[in-house]
Design a protein around this motif. Structure first.
Motif, short mmCIF file in Angstrom:
data_model
loop_
_atom_site.label_atom_id
_atom_site.label_comp_id
_atom_site.label_asym_id
_atom_site.label_seq_id
_atom_site.Cartn_x
_atom_site.Cartn_y
_atom_site.Cartn_z
N PHE A 1 0.80 -1.22 0.00
CA PHE A 1 0.00 0.00 0.00
C PHE A 1 0.83 1.27 0.00
O PHE A 1 0.31 2.35 -0.28
N TYR B 1 -4.53 -1.33 -5.17
CA TYR B 1 -5.47 -1.46 -4.06
C TYR B 1 -6.69 -2.31 -4.31
O TYR B 1 -7.25 -2.87 -3.36
N TYR C 1 -7.71 5.42 -0.46
CA TYR C 1 -6.30 5.24 -0.83
C TYR C 1 -6.12 5.49 -2.32
O TYR C 1 -5.14 6.12 -2.76
N THR D 1 -3.93 8.34 -4.55
CA THR D 1 -2.85 7.84 -5.40
C THR D 1 -3.03 8.25 -6.84
O THR D 1 -2.09 8.68 -7.51
N ALA E 1 -0.57 7.59 1.13
CA ALA E 1 -2.04 7.57 1.18
C ALA E 1 -2.58 6.85 2.42
O ALA E 1 -3.45 7.39 3.11
N PRO E 2 -2.09 5.64 2.75
CA PRO E 2 -2.62 4.97 3.95
C PRO E 2 -2.38 5.75 5.23
O PRO E 2 -3.23 5.75 6.13
#
Length: 452
Positions: free
Chosen positions: A41, A55, A69, A73, A110-111
């Motif tokens: 991730f 993802y 997420y 991205t 992102a996470p």
């Protein structure tokens, strides 16, 4: 006019403690989810690795979607626009931040960014739940804390508070709306038009049916005044026009170009591998078997299921996994191998769920004449209509608990204020025992699953 952002300020010592504990707990849970998926991730796109590859079907967590997420991205519309009209736009600033991080450090944050956002929103959801119980329902600090903890002990709420889907965003906005409208009901005052307009725009923008709840709430608060020209034009028509404009812009600027690019990629891939067409046909048959027979393929009618298992949806979902996780197929996704119906191993789990349901319905009966209970019943009716009557998402109704389960502690609060003596103490003891058990049971299973 008072500063509208004062509502987010921590006003006293109990609220500061609640915020601190909430931030630590939800921060730890979100960190655990990110840790479990770290290697994949946090990959940067490198210009050719898309968000869909990174993802899609890679978040194995109770069927929640990793679209947040994906938007950070590779920014485009992943949610269905007719159900989430302007939700994608909320993530544009966060996408810009993550894009800079990816370009500068070759690292996909992102996470982490979403984890921080969810932690903050979950903490404020707890705060607004606590305030509703204390200020609107007139409970003491201790009782309000316990019932707030009970709300987050429910499996669907606990998992929503650590997943990159839209459910905790909905819970945050709905508990905020409940608190604002609840105070108006308590004081017998109308809601200011601009508050109603902003709440309607935000709740409907995230999930359209949440906007319906906000409109129903405004009707309970303002009564006939809801239909004054000022309210109709400024609190309904103006936000609705913004929603339509935002959804239209999102469709043409994001959804259409994405669909065109996808069609080109699919055509090229099928040309290289003719067997993919047959595989796609098989997948459509499997998805139809999982989702159920649709009434029609037309917009909105496609969400009506003719074959959803509604009784099982209520027992194992609505008042099942919404409250307690199933040990079998733990946190599984019905689109990735989990059966549509999963039963508990022990009768004890059914007893626990039944006790929660009994407290809930007893609270509704006791508090049935209160306008806040009547308002929340109208909100819950929206969810029951969609998921049980129409059957949309009935096979995985348990992941929608964050949309309505704040009603349970508010209903139980009616028992706290109306019962006396042994009956009151029995209800309080049962609430505390259920809360401790559910936190231990659901929390242990989540941690074991993610560390496995």
């Amino acid at each position: 006019m008072k500063n509208p952002f004062n509502i987010f300020a921590l006003r006293n010592k109990p609220e500061r403690w609640l915020a601190l504990v909430s931030a630590l707990v939800f921060g730890a849970l979100n960190a655990l989810l990110v840790y479990a998926h770290w290697d994949r991730f946090t990959m940067a796109r490198h210009g050719h690795v898309g968000a869909w590859w990174l993802y899609n079907n890679q978040l194995h967590f109770s069927g929640y979607d990793p679209y947040a997420y994906m938007m950070l991205t590779q920014y485009t519309a992943y949610y269905e626009i007719n159900r989430h009209p302007i939700y994608t736009f909320f993530f544009w600033p966060l996408y810009q931040l993550n894009h800079w991080i990816m370009v500068t450090f070759d690292f996909n944050a992102a996470p982490i960014i979403i984890g921080v956002l969810i932690t903050v929103l979950s903490s404020y959801t707890a705060l607004f739940t606590y305030r509703t119980l204390k200020e609107v329902m007139s409970l003491g600090v201790k009782d309000s804390m316990w019932l707030t903890a009970m709300f987050f002990s429910f499996a669907s709420v606990l998992t929503a508070a650590m997943s990159p889907d839209h459910f905790i965003v909905s819970a945050f906005l709905l508990t905020l709306t409940l608190y604002v409208f609840g105070k108006c009901l308590r004081d017998n005052k109308p809601v200011e038009w601009w508050k109603g307009a902003v709440l309607y725009l935000l709740t409907a923008g995230v999930t359209l049916t949440n906007g319906v709840k906000t409109l129903l709430g405004g009707l309970f608060v303002d009564g006939k005044k809801t239909f004054q020209w000022k309210n109709i034009l400024l609190a309904f028509c103006l936000p609705t026009l913004l929603l339509v404009a935002g959804a239209t812009a999102q469709y043409y600027e994001l959804a259409v170009p994405r669909a065109q690019k996808s069609a080109i990629i699919v055509a090229k891939t099928r040309a290289k591998d003719p067997t993919l067409a047959k595989k796609d046909s098989i997948n459509k048959i499997l998805n139809k078997k999982i989702s159920g027979e649709q009434l029609s393929n037309k917009p909105f009618l496609k969400y009506i299921s003719m074959s959803a298992l509604r009784t099982n949806g209520i027992v194992e979902g609505l008042f099942g996994e919404s409250i307690q996780l199933h040990r079998d197929y733990l946190l599984g996704d019905i689109y990735l191998g989990r059966p549509a119906v999963v039963h508990y191993r022990s009768w004890f789990n059914y007893v626990v769920n039944a006790l929660v349901a009994i407290l809930f319905f007893a609270g509704i009966v006791v508090g049935r004449k209160r306008r806040i209970i009547q308002m929340l019943l109208s909100w819950w009716a929206v969810d029951l209509l969609i998921h049980i009557v129409l059957g949309f998402g009935c096979n995985e109704v348990y992941i929608n608990g964050a949309h309505w389960m704040f009603f349970i502690p508010v209903a139980i609060a009616c028992l706290y204020t109306d019962l006396k003596g042994k009956w009151l103490q029995t209800v309080k003891n049962m609430t505390m025992l259920l809360t401790v058990y559910l936190l231990a049971y659901n929390g242990t299973l989540i941690v074991e699953y993610l560390l496995h």
